[in-house]
Design a protein around this motif. Structure first.
Motif, PDB file in Angstrom:
ATOM      1  N   PHE A 198       1.727  13.168  -9.055  1.00 12.36           N
ATOM      2  CA  PHE A 198       0.739  12.324  -9.731  1.00 12.36           C
ATOM      3  C   PHE A 198      -0.327  13.149 -10.465  1.00 12.36           C
ATOM      4  O   PHE A 198      -1.398  12.638 -10.755  1.00 12.36           O
ATOM      5  N   TYR A 199      -0.007  14.415 -10.776  1.00  9.57           N
ATOM      6  CA  TYR A 199      -1.035  15.323 -11.299  1.00  9.57           C
ATOM      7  C   TYR A 199      -1.663  14.845 -12.602  1.00  9.57           C
ATOM      8  O   TYR A 199      -2.838  15.105 -12.871  1.00  9.57           O
ATOM      9  N   ASP A 200      -0.906  14.117 -13.457  1.00  5.89           N
ATOM     10  CA  ASP A 200      -1.431  13.714 -14.766  1.00  5.89           C
ATOM     11  C   ASP A 200      -1.701  12.212 -14.849  1.00  5.89           C
ATOM     12  O   ASP A 200      -1.802  11.650 -15.938  1.00  5.89           O
ATOM     13  N   LEU A 201      -1.833  11.579 -13.697  1.00  3.75           N
ATOM     14  CA  LEU A 201      -2.090  10.139 -13.651  1.00  3.75           C
ATOM     15  C   LEU A 201      -3.492   9.882 -13.095  1.00  3.75           C
ATOM     16  O   LEU A 201      -4.053  10.750 -12.430  1.00  3.75           O
ATOM     17  N   PRO A 202      -4.059   8.712 -13.359  1.00  7.00           N
ATOM     18  CA  PRO A 202      -5.418   8.426 -12.882  1.00  7.00           C
ATOM     19  C   PRO A 202      -5.555   8.646 -11.388  1.00  7.00           C
ATOM     20  O   PRO A 202      -4.659   8.293 -10.616  1.00  7.00           O
ATOM     21  N   ASN A 203      -6.671   9.235 -11.019  1.00  8.38           N
ATOM     22  CA  ASN A 203      -6.911   9.587  -9.621  1.00  8.38           C
ATOM     23  C   ASN A 203      -7.372   8.354  -8.862  1.00  8.38           C
ATOM     24  O   ASN A 203      -8.464   7.859  -9.065  1.00  8.38           O
ATOM     25  N   GLN A 204      -6.503   7.843  -8.015  1.00  6.31           N
ATOM     26  CA  GLN A 204      -6.862   6.704  -7.168  1.00  6.31           C
ATOM     27  C   GLN A 204      -6.113   6.839  -5.859  1.00  6.31           C
ATOM     28  O   GLN A 204      -4.940   7.171  -5.844  1.00  6.31           O
ATOM     29  N   GLN A 205      -6.808   6.604  -4.793  1.00  2.33           N
ATOM     30  CA  GLN A 205      -6.168   6.740  -3.491  1.00  2.33           C
ATOM     31  C   GLN A 205      -5.172   5.603  -3.312  1.00  2.33           C
ATOM     32  O   GLN A 205      -5.493   4.436  -3.484  1.00  2.33           O
ATOM     33  N   ILE A 206      -3.938   5.968  -2.991  1.00  3.18           N
ATOM     34  CA  ILE A 206      -2.886   4.981  -2.826  1.00  3.18           C
ATOM     35  C   ILE A 206      -2.942   4.420  -1.420  1.00  3.18           C
ATOM     36  O   ILE A 206      -2.979   5.167  -0.440  1.00  3.18           O
ATOM     37  N   ALA A 207      -2.944   3.099  -1.356  1.00  3.77           N
ATOM     38  CA  ALA A 207      -3.013   2.442  -0.050  1.00  3.77           C
ATOM     39  C   ALA A 207      -1.669   2.541   0.649  1.00  3.77           C
ATOM     40  O   ALA A 207      -0.643   2.171   0.096  1.00  3.77           O
ATOM     41  N   VAL A 208      -1.700   3.083   1.847  1.00  2.24           N
ATOM     42  CA  VAL A 208      -0.484   3.201   2.653  1.00  2.24           C
ATOM     43  C   VAL A 208      -0.556   2.166   3.759  1.00  2.24           C
ATOM     44  O   VAL A 208      -1.468   2.182   4.585  1.00  2.24           O
ATOM     45  N   VAL A 209       0.381   1.246   3.744  1.00  3.01           N
ATOM     46  CA  VAL A 209       0.397   0.173   4.742  1.00  3.01           C
ATOM     47  C   VAL A 209       1.082   0.675   6.005  1.00  3.01           C
ATOM     48  O   VAL A 209       2.205   1.186   5.949  1.00  3.01           O
ATOM     49  N   ASP A 210       0.402   0.551   7.105  1.00  7.45           N
ATOM     50  CA  ASP A 210       0.977   0.989   8.375  1.00  7.45           C
ATOM     51  C   ASP A 210       1.916  -0.092   8.894  1.00  7.45           C
ATOM     52  O   ASP A 210       1.496  -1.196   9.216  1.00  7.45           O
ATOM     53  N   ARG A 211       3.209   0.239   8.955  1.00  6.22           N
ATOM     54  CA  ARG A 211       4.205  -0.720   9.409  1.00  6.22           C
ATOM     55  C   ARG A 211       4.772  -0.335  10.771  1.00  6.22           C
ATOM     56  O   ARG A 211       5.840  -0.772  11.148  1.00  6.22           O
ATOM     57  N   SER A 212       4.033   0.503  11.485  1.00  5.61           N
ATOM     58  CA  SER A 212       4.564   0.980  12.757  1.00  5.61           C
ATOM     59  C   SER A 212       4.678  -0.140  13.788  1.00  5.61           C
ATOM     60  O   SER A 212       5.491  -0.077  14.689  1.00  5.61           O
ATOM     61  N   GLU A 213       3.837  -1.196  13.667  1.00  7.26           N
ATOM     62  CA  GLU A 213       3.866  -2.260  14.648  1.00  7.26           C
ATOM     63  C   GLU A 213       4.461  -3.543  14.070  1.00  7.26           C
ATOM     64  O   GLU A 213       4.194  -4.640  14.552  1.00  7.26           O
ATOM     65  N   GLN A 214       5.256  -3.403  13.019  1.00 10.33           N
ATOM     66  CA  GLN A 214       5.861  -4.575  12.421  1.00 10.33           C
ATOM     67  C   GLN A 214       6.923  -5.145  13.353  1.00 10.33           C
ATOM     68  O   GLN A 214       7.751  -4.415  13.889  1.00 10.33           O
ATOM     69  N   THR A 215       6.900  -6.454  13.560  1.00 18.73           N
ATOM     70  CA  THR A 215       7.866  -7.111  14.444  1.00 18.73           C
ATOM     71  C   THR A 215       8.560  -8.225  13.677  1.00 18.73           C
ATOM     72  O   THR A 215       8.102  -8.659  12.611  1.00 18.73           O
TER      73      THR A 215
END
Length: 201
Positions: free
Chosen positions: A59-76
């Protein structure tokens, strides 16, 4: 250089981070920041990424924005969802065709010594195939496209749109070049016709 995935760059990435990176690339493609070819290349790079530093490099040449990582460790999943996934995972058409093939071959082998028409049973295989896969006989759920087929169709449509857009851009560039060439020739002709040696003495 963007820090889409902040923190220790040497931490190995998880599947959820890869999924988030792929979703972000799809968003950047939708915004027109990446071409389809660039998106495909970067998606492959995401699949090969080992650390967060590898992901950030994509992502070096793309707008700097923190990508949201969804935690799916407890998905049932509920019992209904599990049953639905099981139903979708079934392949009744392939099962029917497989059983027909086994029965036809077994029947041919069993009756080959008693009748000359035993080989006719082998005709059941293409007949059942045509009925199930060409004529699409059976419930609609048997013929519903899989997510992979839908994704493949979508990618084909995106590539076609990309080709059309490239063709339109080339046509526009060609038209502009032609117009500029005509203007330059007209200007040169006008300048040549107004030279002093062209004036009547």
């Amino acid at each position: 250089m963007g820090e889409q995935f902040p923190g220790d760059k040497n931490i190995r990435v998880s599947d959820t981070e890869r999924s988030a990176a792929l979703a972000a690339l799809g968003q950047f493609y939708a915004e027109g920041r990446l071409s389809l070819e660039e998106t495909d290349d970067r998606c492959e790079a995401v699949a090969d990424a080992k650390t967060r530093g590898d992901l950030n490099a994509i992502f070096y040449d793309l707008p700097n924005q923190q990508i949201a990582v969804v935690d799916r460790s407890e998905q049932t999943y509920t019992a209904t969802e599990v049953a639905e996934l099981h139903r979708k995972g079934a392949r009744p058409r392939a099962g029917i065709l497989g059983l027909t093939t086994v029965l036809a071959i077994t029947g041919t082998a069993a009756f080959a010594s008693t009748t000359a028409f035993a080989t006719v049973l082998l005709a059941l295989i293409p007949i059942v195939f045509i009925m199930l896969y060409v004529m699409k006989i059976g419930p609609e759920s048997w013929h519903a496209p899989t997510p992979r087929q839908l994704q493949r169709k979508r990618m084909i449509e995106l590539r076609e749109k990309e080709k059309l857009r490239d063709m339109e851009l080339k046509a526009q560039r060609k038209e502009r070049t032609h117009a500029l060439t005509n203007r330059a020739l007209d200007a040169a002709e006008t300048a040549f016709n107004t030279k002093p040696w062209k004036k009547n003495k």
